[in-house]
Design a protein around this motif. Structure first.
Motif, PDB file in Angstrom:
ATOM      1  N   GLN A 129       0.834  -1.208   0.000  1.00 28.43           N
ATOM      2  CA  GLN A 129       0.000   0.000   0.000  1.00 28.43           C
ATOM      3  C   GLN A 129       0.865   1.253   0.000  1.00 28.43           C
ATOM      4  OE1 GLN A 129      -2.316  -0.786   3.538  1.00 28.43           O
ATOM      5  NE2 GLN A 129      -4.148  -1.241   2.331  1.00 28.43           N
ATOM      6  N   MET A 130       1.914   1.256   0.820  1.00 21.84           N
ATOM      7  CA  MET A 130       2.778   2.424   0.905  1.00 21.84           C
ATOM      8  C   MET A 130       3.485   2.653  -0.426  1.00 21.84           C
ATOM      9  SD  MET A 130       6.287   3.264   2.899  1.00 21.84           S
ATOM     10  CE  MET A 130       7.040   2.055   1.871  1.00 21.84           C
ATOM     11  N   ILE A 131       4.048   1.591  -1.000  1.00 23.99           N
ATOM     12  CA  ILE A 131       4.760   1.723  -2.270  1.00 23.99           C
ATOM     13  C   ILE A 131       3.825   2.235  -3.357  1.00 23.99           C
ATOM     14  CG2 ILE A 131       5.870   0.425  -4.138  1.00 23.99           C
ATOM     15  CD1 ILE A 131       7.107  -1.343  -1.888  1.00 23.99           C
ATOM     16  N   ARG A 132       2.651   1.641  -3.459  1.00 20.54           N
ATOM     17  CA  ARG A 132       1.685   2.047  -4.484  1.00 20.54           C
ATOM     18  C   ARG A 132       1.283   3.513  -4.286  1.00 20.54           C
ATOM     19  NH1 ARG A 132      -0.737  -2.333  -4.561  1.00 20.54           N
ATOM     20  NH2 ARG A 132      -2.081  -2.011  -2.782  1.00 20.54           N
ATOM     21  N   TYR A 133       0.991   3.891  -3.040  1.00 24.87           N
ATOM     22  CA  TYR A 133       0.556   5.256  -2.750  1.00 24.87           C
ATOM     23  C   TYR A 133       1.652   6.269  -3.112  1.00 24.87           C
ATOM     24  CZ  TYR A 133      -1.527   9.165  -0.226  1.00 24.87           C
ATOM     25  OH  TYR A 133      -2.076  10.374   0.106  1.00 24.87           O
ATOM     26  N   VAL A 134       2.866   6.001  -2.679  1.00 22.49           N
ATOM     27  CA  VAL A 134       3.965   6.930  -2.931  1.00 22.49           C
ATOM     28  C   VAL A 134       4.340   6.926  -4.407  1.00 22.49           C
ATOM     29  CG1 VAL A 134       6.406   7.397  -2.419  1.00 22.49           C
ATOM     30  CG2 VAL A 134       4.831   6.846  -0.564  1.00 22.49           C
ATOM     31  N   LEU A 160       5.383   9.045 -16.680  1.00 14.33           N
ATOM     32  CA  LEU A 160       6.042   7.771 -16.948  1.00 14.33           C
ATOM     33  C   LEU A 160       5.266   6.601 -16.363  1.00 14.33           C
ATOM     34  CD1 LEU A 160       9.747   8.665 -16.066  1.00 14.33           C
ATOM     35  CD2 LEU A 160       8.682   8.626 -18.322  1.00 14.33           C
ATOM     36  N   SER A 161       5.310   5.485 -17.066  1.00 13.26           N
ATOM     37  CA  SER A 161       4.760   4.250 -16.518  1.00 13.26           C
ATOM     38  C   SER A 161       5.687   3.767 -15.410  1.00 13.26           C
ATOM     39  CB  SER A 161       4.687   3.185 -17.618  1.00 13.26           C
ATOM     40  OG  SER A 161       5.993   2.798 -18.004  1.00 13.26           O
ATOM     41  N   THR A 162       5.211   2.821 -14.639  1.00  8.28           N
ATOM     42  CA  THR A 162       6.041   2.240 -13.588  1.00  8.28           C
ATOM     43  C   THR A 162       7.295   1.618 -14.190  1.00  8.28           C
ATOM     44  OG1 THR A 162       4.098   1.826 -12.224  1.00  8.28           O
ATOM     45  CG2 THR A 162       6.059   0.562 -11.696  1.00  8.28           C
ATOM     46  N   ALA A 163       7.147   0.896 -15.301  1.00  8.91           N
ATOM     47  CA  ALA A 163       8.297   0.254 -15.950  1.00  8.91           C
ATOM     48  C   ALA A 163       9.296   1.295 -16.455  1.00  8.91           C
ATOM     49  CB  ALA A 163       7.823  -0.620 -17.103  1.00  8.91           C
ATOM     50  N   ALA A 164       8.810   2.378 -17.029  1.00  7.97           N
ATOM     51  CA  ALA A 164       9.692   3.434 -17.538  1.00  7.97           C
ATOM     52  C   ALA A 164      10.422   4.113 -16.385  1.00  7.97           C
ATOM     53  CB  ALA A 164       8.898   4.450 -18.344  1.00  7.97           C
ATOM     54  N   SER A 165       9.712   4.409 -15.326  1.00  4.75           N
ATOM     55  CA  SER A 165      10.317   5.045 -14.165  1.00  4.75           C
ATOM     56  C   SER A 165      11.377   4.143 -13.540  1.00  4.75           C
ATOM     57  CB  SER A 165       9.232   5.394 -13.142  1.00  4.75           C
ATOM     58  OG  SER A 165       9.793   6.031 -12.033  1.00  4.75           O
ATOM     59  N   SER A 166      11.072   2.860 -13.416  1.00  5.94           N
ATOM     60  CA  SER A 166      12.009   1.908 -12.836  1.00  5.94           C
ATOM     61  C   SER A 166      13.266   1.780 -13.692  1.00  5.94           C
ATOM     62  CB  SER A 166      11.325   0.543 -12.683  1.00  5.94           C
ATOM     63  OG  SER A 166      12.225  -0.403 -12.175  1.00  5.94           O
ATOM     64  N   THR A 167      13.095   1.709 -15.003  1.00  5.25           N
ATOM     65  CA  THR A 167      14.237   1.592 -15.911  1.00  5.25           C
ATOM     66  C   THR A 167      15.098   2.836 -15.864  1.00  5.25           C
ATOM     67  OG1 THR A 167      13.008   0.096 -17.358  1.00  5.25           O
ATOM     68  CG2 THR A 167      14.885   1.261 -18.337  1.00  5.25           C
ATOM     69  N   GLU A 172       8.794  14.564  -5.672  1.00  5.64           N
ATOM     70  CA  GLU A 172       7.342  14.412  -5.471  1.00  5.64           C
ATOM     71  C   GLU A 172       7.048  13.267  -4.506  1.00  5.64           C
ATOM     72  OE1 GLU A 172       5.488  15.907  -9.740  1.00  5.64           O
ATOM     73  OE2 GLU A 172       6.208  13.846  -9.560  1.00  5.64           O
ATOM     74  N   ARG A 173       7.712  12.134  -4.716  1.00  3.56           N
ATOM     75  CA  ARG A 173       7.485  10.969  -3.842  1.00  3.56           C
ATOM     76  C   ARG A 173       7.944  11.263  -2.424  1.00  3.56           C
ATOM     77  NH1 ARG A 173       9.689   8.300  -8.421  1.00  3.56           N
ATOM     78  NH2 ARG A 173      11.567   7.903  -7.224  1.00  3.56           N
ATOM     79  N   ALA A 174       9.069  11.943  -2.278  1.00  2.00           N
ATOM     80  CA  ALA A 174       9.572  12.281  -0.950  1.00  2.00           C
ATOM     81  C   ALA A 174       8.601  13.211  -0.217  1.00  2.00           C
ATOM     82  CB  ALA A 174      10.953  12.941  -1.051  1.00  2.00           C
ATOM     83  N   GLY A 175       8.015  14.143  -0.959  1.00  2.00           N
ATOM     84  CA  GLY A 175       7.034  15.046  -0.352  1.00  2.00           C
ATOM     85  C   GLY A 175       5.808  14.301   0.148  1.00  2.00           C
ATOM     86  N   VAL A 176       5.343  13.325  -0.632  1.00  2.00           N
ATOM     87  CA  VAL A 176       4.176  12.534  -0.222  1.00  2.00           C
ATOM     88  C   VAL A 176       4.518  11.701   1.004  1.00  2.00           C
ATOM     89  CG1 VAL A 176       2.694  10.608  -0.920  1.00  2.00           C
ATOM     90  CG2 VAL A 176       3.044  12.534  -2.452  1.00  2.00           C
ATOM     91  N   LEU A 177       5.691  11.089   1.007  1.00  2.00           N
ATOM     92  CA  LEU A 177       6.100  10.294   2.177  1.00  2.00           C
ATOM     93  C   LEU A 177       6.220  11.199   3.406  1.00  2.00           C
ATOM     94  CD1 LEU A 177       6.888   7.582   3.350  1.00  2.00           C
ATOM     95  CD2 LEU A 177       9.252   8.025   2.605  1.00  2.00           C
ATOM     96  N   ARG A 178       6.760  12.377   3.226  1.00  2.00           N
ATOM     97  CA  ARG A 178       6.883  13.331   4.339  1.00  2.00           C
ATOM     98  C   ARG A 178       5.496  13.692   4.883  1.00  2.00           C
ATOM     99  NH1 ARG A 178      10.874  15.744   2.495  1.00  2.00           N
ATOM    100  NH2 ARG A 178       9.821  16.917   0.876  1.00  2.00           N
ATOM    101  N   GLN A 179       4.523  13.921   3.997  1.00  2.00           N
ATOM    102  CA  GLN A 179       3.159  14.230   4.436  1.00  2.00           C
ATOM    103  C   GLN A 179       2.555  13.066   5.214  1.00  2.00           C
ATOM    104  OE1 GLN A 179       1.157  15.178   0.796  1.00  2.00           O
ATOM    105  NE2 GLN A 179       1.886  17.289   0.744  1.00  2.00           N
TER     106      GLN A 179
END
Length: 162
Positions: A29-34, A43-50, A119-126
């Protein structure tokens, strides 16, 4: 008769320990949310990961990328072509083997990746701001410990599948 107490059971995990399935669900849940909070670059998840892998590990051959990302070489070729058209990666000749091509992140790709990470760090911080002090401290300790253990593992799940 002894009364049950918290702590380790006679042959296993601590009593009252959370069910491992509950922990996996929480991590997912945390990974998906962030992960879904990052919008820069669309970007798609695959593009971002690559893109992130190339940024961390440096230029790679398509075959290496496909294996590491757990996709077929034709799928990775299509993905890299899309990333190249978007100006996020570039293909260059492999100096050690003139027949091979290396894929590398461009400066634009690095900027998109940095914006997505922010962006992800900001969401995790929130999310962490909504926790109590002890919860925040425990979460920080746990996440850093997991990252350390993963870094120190002799192989990654991707390598295990190959």
């Amino acid at each position: 008769m002894d009364t049950p107490q918290e702590g380790h059971g006679p042959s296993g995990p601590p009593r009252n320990a959370p069910d491992p399935d509950d922990l996996i669900i929480a991590v997912e849940q945390m990974i998906r949310y962030v992960r879904h909070s990052a919008r820069t670059g669309s970007l798609s998840t695959a593009a971002s990961s690559t893109l992130a892998r190339l940024s961390r590990e440096g230029p790679r051959r398509l075959t290496e990328l496909a294996r590491a990302e757990g996709v077929s070489q034709p799928n990775m070729t299509q993905l890299v072509t899309r990333l190249e058209r978007a100006g996020l990666v570039r293909r260059t000749a492999d100096a050690s083997d003139g027949r091979a091509v290396l894929v590398a992140v461009t400066s634009t790709g690095a900027e998109v990746l940095a914006a997505r990470r922010a962006e992800r760090a900001g969401v995790l911080r929130q999310l962490m701001e909504d926790m109590t002090g002890p919860e925040r401290e425990a979460t920080t300790t746990a996440l850093l410990a997991l990252a350390r253990v993963i870094r120190n593992r002799p192989s990654t799940p991707e390598e295990d599948r190959a």
